[in-house]
Scaffold this motif. Structure first.
Motif, PDB file in Angstrom:
ATOM      1  N   LEU A 440       0.833  -1.200   0.000  1.00 47.70           N
ATOM      2  CA  LEU A 440       0.000   0.000   0.000  1.00 47.70           C
ATOM      3  C   LEU A 440       0.868   1.250   0.000  1.00 47.70           C
ATOM      4  O   LEU A 440       0.634   2.190  -0.768  1.00 47.70           O
ATOM      5  CB  LEU A 440      -0.917   0.004   1.224  1.00 47.70           C
ATOM      6  N   SER A 441       1.880   1.270   0.866  1.00 45.81           N
ATOM      7  CA  SER A 441       2.763   2.432   0.935  1.00 45.81           C
ATOM      8  C   SER A 441       3.426   2.684  -0.414  1.00 45.81           C
ATOM      9  O   SER A 441       3.545   3.836  -0.861  1.00 45.81           O
ATOM     10  CB  SER A 441       3.818   2.222   2.024  1.00 45.81           C
ATOM     11  N   ARG A 442       3.825   1.612  -1.093  1.00 45.66           N
ATOM     12  CA  ARG A 442       4.445   1.778  -2.410  1.00 45.66           C
ATOM     13  C   ARG A 442       3.424   2.270  -3.440  1.00 45.66           C
ATOM     14  O   ARG A 442       3.761   3.045  -4.340  1.00 45.66           O
ATOM     15  CB  ARG A 442       5.075   0.457  -2.856  1.00 45.66           C
ATOM     16  N   ARG A 443       2.178   1.821  -3.319  1.00 52.77           N
ATOM     17  CA  ARG A 443       1.138   2.322  -4.232  1.00 52.77           C
ATOM     18  C   ARG A 443       0.932   3.829  -4.036  1.00 52.77           C
ATOM     19  O   ARG A 443       0.753   4.573  -5.001  1.00 52.77           O
ATOM     20  CB  ARG A 443      -0.195   1.615  -3.989  1.00 52.77           C
ATOM     21  N   VAL A 444       0.940   4.265  -2.794  1.00 59.24           N
ATOM     22  CA  VAL A 444       0.789   5.697  -2.524  1.00 59.24           C
ATOM     23  C   VAL A 444       1.961   6.469  -3.139  1.00 59.24           C
ATOM     24  O   VAL A 444       1.776   7.555  -3.706  1.00 59.24           O
ATOM     25  CB  VAL A 444       0.680   5.956  -1.010  1.00 59.24           C
ATOM     26  N   ALA A 445       3.166   5.905  -3.052  1.00 61.81           N
ATOM     27  CA  ALA A 445       4.323   6.548  -3.679  1.00 61.81           C
ATOM     28  C   ALA A 445       4.127   6.658  -5.185  1.00 61.81           C
ATOM     29  O   ALA A 445       4.486   7.676  -5.805  1.00 61.81           O
ATOM     30  CB  ALA A 445       5.595   5.766  -3.366  1.00 61.81           C
ATOM     31  N   SER A 446       3.555   5.630  -5.790  1.00 58.61           N
ATOM     32  CA  SER A 446       3.298   5.667  -7.225  1.00 58.61           C
ATOM     33  C   SER A 446       2.276   6.747  -7.571  1.00 58.61           C
ATOM     34  O   SER A 446       2.407   7.444  -8.588  1.00 58.61           O
ATOM     35  CB  SER A 446       2.804   4.297  -7.695  1.00 58.61           C
ATOM     36  N   ILE A 447       1.263   6.894  -6.737  1.00 61.25           N
ATOM     37  CA  ILE A 447       0.273   7.956  -6.953  1.00 61.25           C
ATOM     38  C   ILE A 447       0.945   9.318  -6.846  1.00 61.25           C
ATOM     39  O   ILE A 447       0.716  10.215  -7.673  1.00 61.25           O
ATOM     40  CB  ILE A 447      -0.877   7.817  -5.936  1.00 61.25           C
ATOM     41  N   ARG A 448       1.795   9.488  -5.844  1.00 59.23           N
ATOM     42  CA  ARG A 448       2.496  10.768  -5.680  1.00 59.23           C
ATOM     43  C   ARG A 448       3.382  11.064  -6.882  1.00 59.23           C
ATOM     44  O   ARG A 448       3.422  12.191  -7.385  1.00 59.23           O
ATOM     45  CB  ARG A 448       3.315  10.727  -4.398  1.00 59.23           C
ATOM     46  N   ARG A 449       4.060  10.053  -7.400  1.00 61.98           N
ATOM     47  CA  ARG A 449       4.892  10.277  -8.591  1.00 61.98           C
ATOM     48  C   ARG A 449       4.023  10.623  -9.803  1.00 61.98           C
ATOM     49  O   ARG A 449       4.413  11.440 -10.642  1.00 61.98           O
ATOM     50  CB  ARG A 449       5.746   9.039  -8.875  1.00 61.98           C
ATOM     51  N   GLY A 450       2.852   9.998  -9.880  1.00 66.29           N
ATOM     52  CA  GLY A 450       1.937  10.343 -10.966  1.00 66.29           C
ATOM     53  C   GLY A 450       1.508  11.800 -10.904  1.00 66.29           C
ATOM     54  O   GLY A 450       1.381  12.477 -11.932  1.00 66.29           O
ATOM     55  N   ILE A 451       1.281  12.295  -9.695  1.00 62.63           N
ATOM     56  CA  ILE A 451       0.943  13.713  -9.519  1.00 62.63           C
ATOM     57  C   ILE A 451       2.107  14.592  -9.964  1.00 62.63           C
ATOM     58  O   ILE A 451       1.938  15.571 -10.700  1.00 62.63           O
ATOM     59  CB  ILE A 451       0.577  13.988  -8.045  1.00 62.63           C
ATOM     60  N   ASP A 452       3.312  14.238  -9.534  1.00 59.66           N
ATOM     61  CA  ASP A 452       4.484  15.064  -9.840  1.00 59.66           C
ATOM     62  C   ASP A 452       4.817  15.082 -11.329  1.00 59.66           C
ATOM     63  O   ASP A 452       5.410  16.044 -11.829  1.00 59.66           O
ATOM     64  CB  ASP A 452       5.691  14.567  -9.048  1.00 59.66           C
ATOM     65  N   ARG A 453       4.440  14.026 -12.043  1.00 54.45           N
ATOM     66  CA  ARG A 453       4.752  13.965 -13.471  1.00 54.45           C
ATOM     67  C   ARG A 453       3.683  14.623 -14.337  1.00 54.45           C
ATOM     68  O   ARG A 453       3.862  14.730 -15.551  1.00 54.45           O
ATOM     69  CB  ARG A 453       4.947  12.501 -13.888  1.00 54.45           C
ATOM     70  N   GLN A 454       2.594  15.032 -13.719  1.00 54.03           N
ATOM     71  CA  GLN A 454       1.535  15.724 -14.451  1.00 54.03           C
ATOM     72  C   GLN A 454       1.723  17.225 -14.217  1.00 54.03           C
ATOM     73  O   GLN A 454       1.561  17.717 -13.101  1.00 54.03           O
ATOM     74  CB  GLN A 454       0.164  15.271 -13.943  1.00 54.03           C
ATOM     75  N   ALA A 455       2.075  17.952 -15.271  1.00 55.00           N
ATOM     76  CA  ALA A 455       2.451  19.359 -15.105  1.00 55.00           C
ATOM     77  C   ALA A 455       1.360  20.183 -14.436  1.00 55.00           C
ATOM     78  O   ALA A 455       1.640  21.064 -13.614  1.00 55.00           O
ATOM     79  CB  ALA A 455       2.809  19.952 -16.468  1.00 55.00           C
ATOM     80  N   GLU A 456       0.109  19.903 -14.771  1.00 51.48           N
ATOM     81  CA  GLU A 456      -0.994  20.680 -14.209  1.00 51.48           C
ATOM     82  C   GLU A 456      -1.218  20.377 -12.734  1.00 51.48           C
ATOM     83  O   GLU A 456      -1.647  21.244 -11.963  1.00 51.48           O
ATOM     84  CB  GLU A 456      -2.272  20.382 -15.001  1.00 51.48           C
ATOM     85  N   MET A 457      -0.908  19.147 -12.310  1.00 49.19           N
ATOM     86  CA  MET A 457      -1.173  18.735 -10.936  1.00 49.19           C
ATOM     87  C   MET A 457       0.019  18.957 -10.004  1.00 49.19           C
ATOM     88  O   MET A 457      -0.160  19.112  -8.794  1.00 49.19           O
ATOM     89  CB  MET A 457      -1.585  17.260 -10.902  1.00 49.19           C
ATOM     90  N   LYS A 458       1.217  18.977 -10.558  1.00 44.49           N
ATOM     91  CA  LYS A 458       2.404  19.128  -9.721  1.00 44.49           C
ATOM     92  C   LYS A 458       2.375  20.467  -8.989  1.00 44.49           C
ATOM     93  O   LYS A 458       2.218  21.523  -9.588  1.00 44.49           O
ATOM     94  CB  LYS A 458       3.667  19.037 -10.573  1.00 44.49           C
ATOM     95  N   GLY A 459       2.505  20.406  -7.684  1.00 46.08           N
ATOM     96  CA  GLY A 459       2.533  21.615  -6.878  1.00 46.08           C
ATOM     97  C   GLY A 459       1.187  22.249  -6.624  1.00 46.08           C
ATOM     98  O   GLY A 459       1.105  23.284  -5.956  1.00 46.08           O
ATOM     99  N   THR A 460       0.113  21.643  -7.136  1.00 47.55           N
ATOM    100  CA  THR A 460      -1.229  22.215  -6.949  1.00 47.55           C
ATOM    101  C   THR A 460      -2.219  21.183  -6.416  1.00 47.55           C
ATOM    102  O   THR A 460      -3.427  21.393  -6.493  1.00 47.55           O
ATOM    103  CB  THR A 460      -1.776  22.775  -8.271  1.00 47.55           C
ATOM    104  N   THR A 461      -1.707  20.073  -5.878  1.00 47.18           N
ATOM    105  CA  THR A 461      -2.578  18.954  -5.500  1.00 47.18           C
ATOM    106  C   THR A 461      -2.478  18.649  -4.012  1.00 47.18           C
ATOM    107  O   THR A 461      -1.379  18.531  -3.462  1.00 47.18           O
ATOM    108  CB  THR A 461      -2.210  17.694  -6.303  1.00 47.18           C
ATOM    109  N   LEU A 462      -3.627  18.521  -3.378  1.00 44.85           N
ATOM    110  CA  LEU A 462      -3.706  18.036  -2.006  1.00 44.85           C
ATOM    111  C   LEU A 462      -3.885  16.526  -2.064  1.00 44.85           C
ATOM    112  O   LEU A 462      -4.803  16.028  -2.716  1.00 44.85           O
ATOM    113  CB  LEU A 462      -4.888  18.677  -1.286  1.00 44.85           C
ATOM    114  N   LEU A 463      -3.000  15.794  -1.396  1.00 42.32           N
ATOM    115  CA  LEU A 463      -3.066  14.333  -1.355  1.00 42.32           C
ATOM    116  C   LEU A 463      -3.468  13.900   0.049  1.00 42.32           C
ATOM    117  O   LEU A 463      -2.815  14.257   1.033  1.00 42.32           O
ATOM    118  CB  LEU A 463      -1.715  13.730  -1.727  1.00 42.32           C
ATOM    119  N   VAL A 464      -4.551  13.140   0.130  1.00 39.40           N
ATOM    120  CA  VAL A 464      -5.060  12.630   1.402  1.00 39.40           C
ATOM    121  C   VAL A 464      -5.045  11.111   1.346  1.00 39.40           C
ATOM    122  O   VAL A 464      -5.521  10.511   0.373  1.00 39.40           O
ATOM    123  CB  VAL A 464      -6.503  13.113   1.663  1.00 39.40           C
ATOM    124  N   VAL A 465      -4.498  10.487   2.363  1.00 38.13           N
ATOM    125  CA  VAL A 465      -4.564   9.028   2.512  1.00 38.13           C
ATOM    126  C   VAL A 465      -5.227   8.749   3.852  1.00 38.13           C
ATOM    127  O   VAL A 465      -4.813   9.299   4.885  1.00 38.13           O
ATOM    128  CB  VAL A 465      -3.168   8.380   2.460  1.00 38.13           C
TER     129      VAL A 465
END
Length: 565
Positions: A440-465
């Motif tokens: 699960l922790s690794r899946r969350v890391a993958s989601i975070r990397r997906g956010i960072d690789r999306q130019a529109e979402m990087k730096g503008t996204t609130l992530l809640v787990v």
């Protein structure tokens, strides 16, 4: 309200009651319809004086009759137990023959919530003394300029304009495009296309797009027609809590079967969750709904902001052993949720889950079961732009990342069920369960990397787990078991202070220790509070019918990042 001079001796309305008599009816209408802010046009001195006599200190008006700058026949009134005056000014709007007439604007603060709103009241000239379109157009342009000026100077305060504009479609399409306002009566802008509301009224209630209207009413009956030559128009205005600066997307990762105990024991082994705790705000002591700790009850509470039992306003899911076909069936009424509000305001939405039972969510807010769109352009009844029932957690995350790469959503909810499946199959303390939590922790890391690789979402996204439920007993109810009702929660993103404790950020919440707290008295942090964190973050009103955090007070941000906080 039809000025007193129209019905005085020599006036043009023969047989009407005097302005003083009619203002008594106005007070009755205000009281009967529970109004707390009113725009008065043709509020002439005899009527203003009588209004003050009738209402005493329970209402205040501006400019009213006792203003040092002199009385104005256009005033704004408000209930003093609901609103407090912070600022006031007038704007010289062109009236007959272009002569300036002072129109009031007031900044009011709500006594209960502390939220501030600018109100502006105008009466633009009719054509009864000759063509007045040029003066109306000039007044509309001044209104747009005022709205933009005040929004820039007071970013936390919506701007609401009301009054007799003496224009129909032309007013809406003159004001809405330049000011970002919409009407309580409908209408919308779609690119260069302006679609005014139907009905053809010349009396308007407009607001900037950070205020949301419902209950728009045109009241015209014998009583009103003996009071004024115009109908009474009113609406409910919902003002969301101030949204944080720089957050345009929110991703909620909902995890059934995640216990606080396993998170505490594994600690830094869960590297991504540990990273979230160090870089954001967290707790290992959030609570599920009291009535049910099932995964379905927890997920639907996150989506709707409701407790479980329908008779107490709950969503109903988890109150019976079997799942309903829709949430609405379980509650006995339509249940709005975060996907309604996001989709109805033209924001892209995404939902994916690896647990088959969450078909309930998809079926509750699809084209067939979703509600109508009351805001601006009709975005339809299907509340999901992207929806997927995935075979497992890996497939769910991969699907979501693929979708975000090309079509980033403002709101995403991702349910990952691997930990719950392992716990149910192998027990909630063994190696198989811990292995699933590491994944699960690794899946969350993958989601975070997906956010960072999306130019529109990087730096503008609130992530809640968040855990939506903890461990589940193999027989009997789990709702009184601490391993079931106590769950962890993490939040990271712009404006979230690093290393913060969610209870320290929210001192009004009750730290519950090991207790499962009832719904009476001071409340702990519950997973259902996330619904109105979502709405606040996106600048939306609270979820209609929510029973948790209805004032959008759950705080995860540094106050310096929230205008007006």
């Amino acid at each position: 309200m039809l000025g007193a001079d129209h019905t005085a001796p020599g006036g043009n309305r023969k047989g009407w009651d005097s302005g003083v008599v009619r203002i008594e009816r106005v007070v009755q209408l205000i009281t009967q319809n529970s109004l707390d802010v009113v725009g008065f046009q043709e509020f002439q001195p005899p009527q203003a004086v009588r209004f003050q006599e009738l209402t005493g200190t329970s209402w205040q008006t501006y400019p009213g009759v006792n203003n040092p700058a002199g009385p104005s026949v256009n005033s704004i009134g408000w209930r003093t137990d609901v609103w407090t005056l912070l600022e006031a000014r007038t704007l010289p709007i062109p009236y007959f023959d272009g002569a300036p007439s002072r129109m009031p604007a007031v900044l009011l603060q709500n006594v209960q919530t502390g939220r501030r709103v600018w109100f502006f009241n105008t009466h633009n000239p009719a054509d009864v003394r000759g063509p007045a379109q040029q003066w109306r157009d000039a007044g509309f342009a001044m209104e747009v300029a005022l709205a933009n000026e005040l929004r820039a100077a007071y970013p936390d305060a919506p701007f609401i304009s009301f009054g007799d504009k003496n224009d129909r479609d032309r007013y809406y399409c003159s004001v809405a495009p330049g000011s970002g306002m919409w009407s309580a009566s409908g209408g919308y802008l779609d690119g260069a296309t302006c679609s005014p509301p139907s009905g053809g009224a010349i009396d308007w209630i407009m607001g900037t797009n950070n205020v949301f209207f419902n209950g728009y009413t045109r009241l015209w009956n014998d009583f009103v027609s003996q009071t004024s030559d115009h109908p009474l128009y009113y609406a409910n205005a919902v003002v969301p809590a101030s949204r944080p600066v720089g957050v345009d997307h929110i991703v909620v990762v909902a995890v059934p079967g995640l216990t606080s105990t396993v998170v505490r024991k594994m600690g830094t082994e869960l590297s991504e969750l540990d990273r979230m705790a160090l870089g954001g705000a967290s707790t290992r002591n959030a609570r599920t709904a009291t009535e049910s700790t099932s995964p379905d009850a927890g997920l639907v509470s996150i989506l709707t902001g409701r407790r479980v039992f329908p008779k107490a306003g709950g969503h109903g899911v988890g109150s019976k052993p079997t799942l309903p076909s829709t949430v609405h069936e379980s509650a006995g009424q339509y249940v709005s949720g975060i996907f309604d509000l996001a989709h109805n305001t033209s924001r892209r939405t995404s939902f994916v889950s690896s647990r088959p039972q969450t078909k309930l969510v998809r079926e509750s807010w699809n084209k067939r079961s979703g509600g109508t769109d009351p805001y601006g352009k009709d975005d339809g009844t299907a509340k999901f732009d992207q929806v997927k029932m995935a075979r497992d957690d890996a497939a769910a995350v991969a699907w979501w990342r693929d979708k975000m790469a090309t079509s980033p959503a403002a709101l995403s909810v991702i349910e990952l069920s691997g930990a719950a499946q392992a716990g149910a199959a192998e027990g909630w303390t063994g190696d198989a369960y811990q292995k699933a939590v590491r994944k699960l922790s690794r899946r969350v890391a993958s989601i975070r990397r997906g956010i960072d690789r999306q130019a529109e979402m990087k730096g503008t996204t609130l992530l809640v787990v968040t855990g939506t439920s903890g461990a589940q007993r193999t027989t009997g109810s789990s709702r009184t078991w601490v391993e079931s009702y106590r769950v962890p929660m993490w939040v990271t993103g712009p404006g979230v202070p690093a290393g913060a404790d969610l209870y320290s950020l929210n001192p009004s919440l009750l730290y519950p220790g090991k207790d499962q707290v009832s719904y009476s008295g001071t409340q702990p942090l519950r997973v259902g509070d996330l619904a109105n964190l979502v709405t606040r973050t996106l600048g939306l009103p609270p979820v209609p019918g929510a029973t948790q955090d209805v004032d959008q007070r759950f705080q995860v941000f540094d106050p310096l990042t929230v205008p007006g906080a």
